[in-house]
Scaffold this active site. Structure first.
Site, PDB file in Angstrom:
ATOM      1  N   HIS A  96       0.845  -1.196   0.000  1.00 50.95           N
ATOM      2  CA  HIS A  96       0.000   0.000   0.000  1.00 50.95           C
ATOM      3  C   HIS A  96       0.881   1.247   0.000  1.00 50.95           C
ATOM      4  CE1 HIS A  96      -2.919   3.011   1.359  1.00 50.95           C
ATOM      5  NE2 HIS A  96      -3.845   2.195   0.900  1.00 50.95           N
ATOM      6  N   GLU A 165      -3.847   1.842  -7.324  1.00 50.55           N
ATOM      7  CA  GLU A 165      -4.213   2.979  -6.484  1.00 50.55           C
ATOM      8  C   GLU A 165      -3.331   4.173  -6.829  1.00 50.55           C
ATOM      9  OE1 GLU A 165      -6.091   1.806  -2.371  1.00 50.55           O
ATOM     10  OE2 GLU A 165      -3.964   1.437  -2.342  1.00 50.55           O
TER      11      GLU A 165
END
Length: 241
Positions: A96, A165
């Site tokens: 992430h 993302e």
């Protein structure tokens, strides 16, 4: 046909009591969910047992927010696959943008986490994405290519989720245009070379944009941050049209 995966990343939110209240409200809202999709939530480590103890657990799967590449050892603040499997965890988020940014996590470390997650029986959700500066310089494709080639080396694409993302869209309220996101997801699929790999989009996903996002040909799901903290909001996302 690829099954959609709708995942919520709670980050550092929700106590065990709050998680229990959330589930009591959320689960009835997804009881009639279509069978072409899965719902996954990644709570903080402390709340994982709240999920695994819940009587209606069959309606969704659990993900961890991280995973280490060893089963045990002197790795302060890390967590191992066997610890997670004991609580019914099926997925693990790795790579992430927040650990990449705040803890300087490298593609090599992300790869080790992903490979070990798979070898331990978990499905990694590997996040990739470019910064606003990289996008404005026209480097998005190059950055994504590097992250995919280095971060996914020696992984099994049949037991893998990749979440695109764009860093500039995470928690900012800015959303990558659906067509632009689809182009990057298509690139990721080509780089991996496996048509059935599941590719998600993440970045300010909300009830008012989920239907358009999920209409794209190469987007197989979403990784949701803030909107997953509200049970009604996340249920609307999970029940996209």
């Amino acid at each position: 046909m690829r099954k959609s995966v709708i995942a919520g990343n709670w980050k550092m939110h929700m106590t065990c009591a709050e998680a229990k209240s959330y589930l009591e409200e959320f689960i009835p809202l997804i009881k009639n969910i279509k069978d072409d999709r899965k719902v996954v939530i990644a709570p903080p480590f402390t709340a994982i047992s709240t999920f695994s103890d819940h009587s209606d657990f069959e309606y969704l799967d659990i993900s961890s927010q991280n995973i280490h590449w060893e089963d045990q050892g002197a790795f302060t603040a890390e967590i191992s696959p066997k610890m997670l499997l004991e609580h019914g965890v099926s997925y693990a988020i790795v790579g992430h943008s927040e650990p990449r940014k705040y803890f300087s996590e490298s593609d090599e470390q992300i790869n080790k986490r992903a490979v070990f997650a798979q070898s331990s029986g978990l499905t990694p959700i590997v996040c990739v994405g470019e910064t606003l500066e990289q996008r404005e310089r026209g480097e998005a494709d190059r950055v994504i290519t590097r992250q995919v080639e280095q971060g996914l080396e020696n992984t099994d694409p049949s037991n893998l989720i990749v979440a695109y993302e764009p860093i500039w869209a995470i928690g900012t309220g800015k959303t990558c245009e659906a067509e632009d996101a689809n182009k990057i997801c298509s690139l990721i699929r080509k780089l991996i070379g496996f048509d059935d790999v599941i590719i998600q989009y993440g970045g300010s996903v909300k009830p008012n944009n989920i239907d358009e996002i999920m209409s794209m040909s190469d987007i197989d799901g979403v990784l949701v941050g803030g909107a997953s903290l509200d049970p009604n909001s996340f249920a609307r996302i999970a029940n996209y049209q």
